[in-house]
Design a protein around this motif. Structure first.
Motif, short mmCIF file in Angstrom:
data_model
loop_
_atom_site.label_atom_id
_atom_site.label_comp_id
_atom_site.label_asym_id
_atom_site.label_seq_id
_atom_site.Cartn_x
_atom_site.Cartn_y
_atom_site.Cartn_z
N LEU A 144 0.90 -1.34 0.11
CA LEU A 144 0.11 -0.11 0.00
C LEU A 144 0.86 1.26 0.10
CD1 LEU A 144 -2.60 1.31 0.15
CD2 LEU A 144 -2.51 1.35 2.99
N LEU A 145 0.60 2.08 -0.89
CA LEU A 145 1.66 3.18 -1.09
C LEU A 145 0.62 4.49 -0.84
CD1 LEU A 145 4.32 4.87 -2.05
CD2 LEU A 145 3.14 4.90 -4.12
N VAL A 146 0.97 5.20 0.12
CA VAL A 146 0.14 6.45 0.79
C VAL A 146 0.96 7.61 0.33
CG1 VAL A 146 -0.99 7.34 2.65
CG2 VAL A 146 -0.70 5.00 2.71
N VAL A 199 7.55 11.15 -17.89
CA VAL A 199 8.12 11.07 -16.56
C VAL A 199 7.83 12.85 -16.08
CG1 VAL A 199 10.28 10.97 -15.38
CG2 VAL A 199 9.85 9.48 -17.04
N ASP A 200 7.00 12.78 -15.37
CA ASP A 200 6.86 14.26 -15.05
C ASP A 200 7.44 14.42 -13.66
OD1 ASP A 200 4.71 14.38 -17.13
OD2 ASP A 200 3.27 13.42 -15.85
N THR A 215 3.80 12.90 -8.27
CA THR A 215 2.97 11.80 -7.54
C THR A 215 2.66 10.93 -8.29
OG1 THR A 215 2.37 13.30 -5.69
CG2 THR A 215 1.07 11.33 -6.05
N ALA A 216 1.99 10.99 -9.43
CA ALA A 216 1.50 10.34 -10.46
C ALA A 216 2.77 9.50 -11.20
CB ALA A 216 0.97 11.00 -11.87
N TYR A 230 3.07 5.22 -10.81
CA TYR A 230 3.23 4.49 -12.02
C TYR A 230 4.55 3.68 -11.61
CZ TYR A 230 3.82 2.98 -16.86
OH TYR A 230 4.05 2.20 -18.03
N LEU A 231 5.51 4.15 -11.37
CA LEU A 231 6.95 3.41 -11.31
C LEU A 231 6.60 2.31 -10.20
CD1 LEU A 231 10.03 3.15 -11.80
CD2 LEU A 231 10.41 4.83 -10.15
N SER A 232 6.20 2.60 -9.05
CA SER A 232 5.85 1.80 -7.97
C SER A 232 5.30 0.53 -8.39
CB SER A 232 5.01 2.52 -6.74
OG SER A 232 4.68 1.65 -5.80
N GLU A 233 4.01 0.88 -9.10
CA GLU A 233 3.23 -0.37 -9.75
C GLU A 233 4.12 -1.08 -10.57
OE1 GLU A 233 -1.03 2.46 -10.14
OE2 GLU A 233 0.08 1.65 -11.97
#
Length: 335
Positions: free
Chosen positions: A3-5, A271-272, A280-281, A285-288
Motif C-alpha cells: 500500500l503506497l500512501v 516522466v513528470d 506523485t503520478a 506508476y513507477l511503484s506499480e
C-alpha cells in the motif's frame, strides 16, 4: 500486496481485520491485514492509529516512511524479528575472516553478470536496426565480462584487505554499464550518466526512487532471515548506515529497477517532474511497475520463482552461508 500512501492528510486506521485508508474523511481503500506485505508512507502529512500499527507488526507488515525523493527515513517493525543469536554472532565475526571476502566477491559477481544480462536484454532488439550501436554495447559487455573474471584473482584474509580492489572493479564495470544504458536510451531522453544524490534529471530520479523501493524490500528480507541490516562487509560501518542492505541490494538492482526504468524510457512513458522531483503520478506508476516486476518470475536454481521470493530466499542463503551450513551463489537473471 503493498500500500503506497502519497496524499497529504491521509489517515490509516483499523476496522475489524482490515486496514482502512481515509482521505478527506472518506474511506478510499480497505485491505485485509493478511493480504498486506508492506505499507509505504510517501507524504509528510499522514497520520496512523496505534491499533493499526499493532495489527501490522503482528502480521509482519512493515511500515516505511520516505522523504520526497523516495529515501527511507524510518521504519516500523516488530522488535521480535531479530532472528537467532547464532546467525547474528556469525555475521559480525565474518567481518574479520574470509567469509566477508567471499560474500562481497559473490555480491559483485552477481551485480556484474546482471549488468551484462540487462545490456544484452535491451540490445538484442537493436541488432537488426542499429548494428553499430549493438556492436558498441557488446564491446562494453566483453569488457565487463573480463572484469568479472578479475574478481577470481582477488584474495585476502578479511574484507579490509580487499575492499579497495573490489570497489575498483565494481566502479570500472559500472562506468561501462551506464555508458551502455546511455546508448540504449539516448534517442529517448537526455540521460547525463549515473548520479546518485540530488539528481534532478528524469532517469536518475526514477532510478533513485526505484532503488529506495528495492532497498526496503531487501531490508525486510534480511531482517526476516535473522540478519542485522547494519552489519555489512563491502560498505563500511557508519552510524545509521544499512551496510548489509547496500551490499546485498547490488545483486538485484539491474534486474528489478534498471529493467523497469529503461523500459519506461524506451516506451516513451511520460516522466513528470515537479520542482526537480518526480510527480506523485509518476511515483505511483513507477511503484506499480516495480511491484509487477517483483511479482514476475525468473529462473533460479532450475525452477521459476517470483523475484520477490528469490530475494527472500537469497537472504536466507546469506544466513546459512555465514553459519557455515551451505555455499552462496548469486542470483543472475535472464535476458
Amino acid at each position: 500486496m503493498e500500500l503506497l500512501v502519497t496524499n497529504y492528510g491521509s489517515f490509516l486506521g483499523k476496522k475489524s481485520e482490515r486496514l482502512i485508508l481515509k482521505e478527506n474523511g472518506k474511506v478510499v481503500n480497505e485491505i485485509p491485514f493478511h493480504d498486506l506485505e508492506q505499507v509505504i508512507i510517501d507524504t509528510p502529512g499522514a497520520s496512523l492509529s496505534t491499533d493499526m500499527i499493532r495489527e501490522c507488526v503482528e502480521h509482519g507488515v512493515q511500515i516505511s516512511f520516505l522523504t520526497s525523493t523516495g529515501k527511507p527515513f524510518a521504519k516500523l517493525v516488530s522488535p521480535y524479528l531479530t532472528g537467532t543469536v547464532i546467525t547474528r554472532r556469525e555475521q559480525l565475526l565474518a567481518f574479520f575472516d574470509e567469509r566477508g571476502v567471499s560474500l562481497s566477491k559473490l555480491f559483485i559477481t552477481g551485480k556484474l553478470k546482471n549488468q551484462i544480462n540487462v545490456l544484452k536484454y535491451f540490445s538484442k532488439y537493436r541488432k537488426g536496426v542499429d548494428r553499430e550501436l549493438f556492436e558498441t554495447v557488446y564491446r562494453a559487455i566483453d569488457q565487463i565480462e573480463q572484469m568479472a573474471d578479475q574478481l577470481n584473482g582477488i584474495k585476502g584474509r578479511c574484507i579490509d584487505d580487499v575492499r579497495g580492489q573490489l570497489m575498483s572493479v565494481e566502479g570500472r564495470a559500472g562506468n561501462l554499464y551506464w555508458q551502455g544504458v546511455k546508448l540504449l536510451t539516448g534517442e529517448k531522453v537526455n540521460f547525463p550518466g549515473r548520479e546518485h544524490r540530488d539528481s534532478t534529471d528524469p532517469v536518475n530520479s526514477l532510478l533513485n526512487y526505484g532503488y529506495g523501493m528495492l532497498s526496503r524490500q531487501v531490508e525486510g528480507a534480511l531482517i526476516l532471515a535473522g540478519l542485522d541490516p547494519f552489519g555489512g562487509f563491502l560498505h563500511v560501518d557508519r552510524p545509521g548506515k544499512l551496510s548489509l542492505v547496500y551490499d546485498f541490494v547490488e545483486e538485484f538492482r539491474q534486474q528489478v529497477v534498471d529493467r523497469v526504468v529503461v523500459a519506461m524510457v524506451n516506451k516513451g512513458i511520460a516522466v513528470d517532474m515537479e520542482e526537480g522531483m518526480l510527480s506523485t503520478a509518476t511515483k505511483q506508476y513507477l511503484s506499480e511497475k516495480i511491484n509487477e516486476r517483483l511479482e514476475s518470475q525468473e529462473k533460479f536454481q532450475g525452477k521459476k520463482y517470483k523475484l520477490r521470493t528469490i530475494i527472500q530466499s537469497q537472504a536466507r542463503r546469506v544466513a546459512t552461508f555465514l553459519r557455515g551450513e551451505a555455499k552462496y551463489r548469486p542470483f543472475v537473471g535472464g535476458w
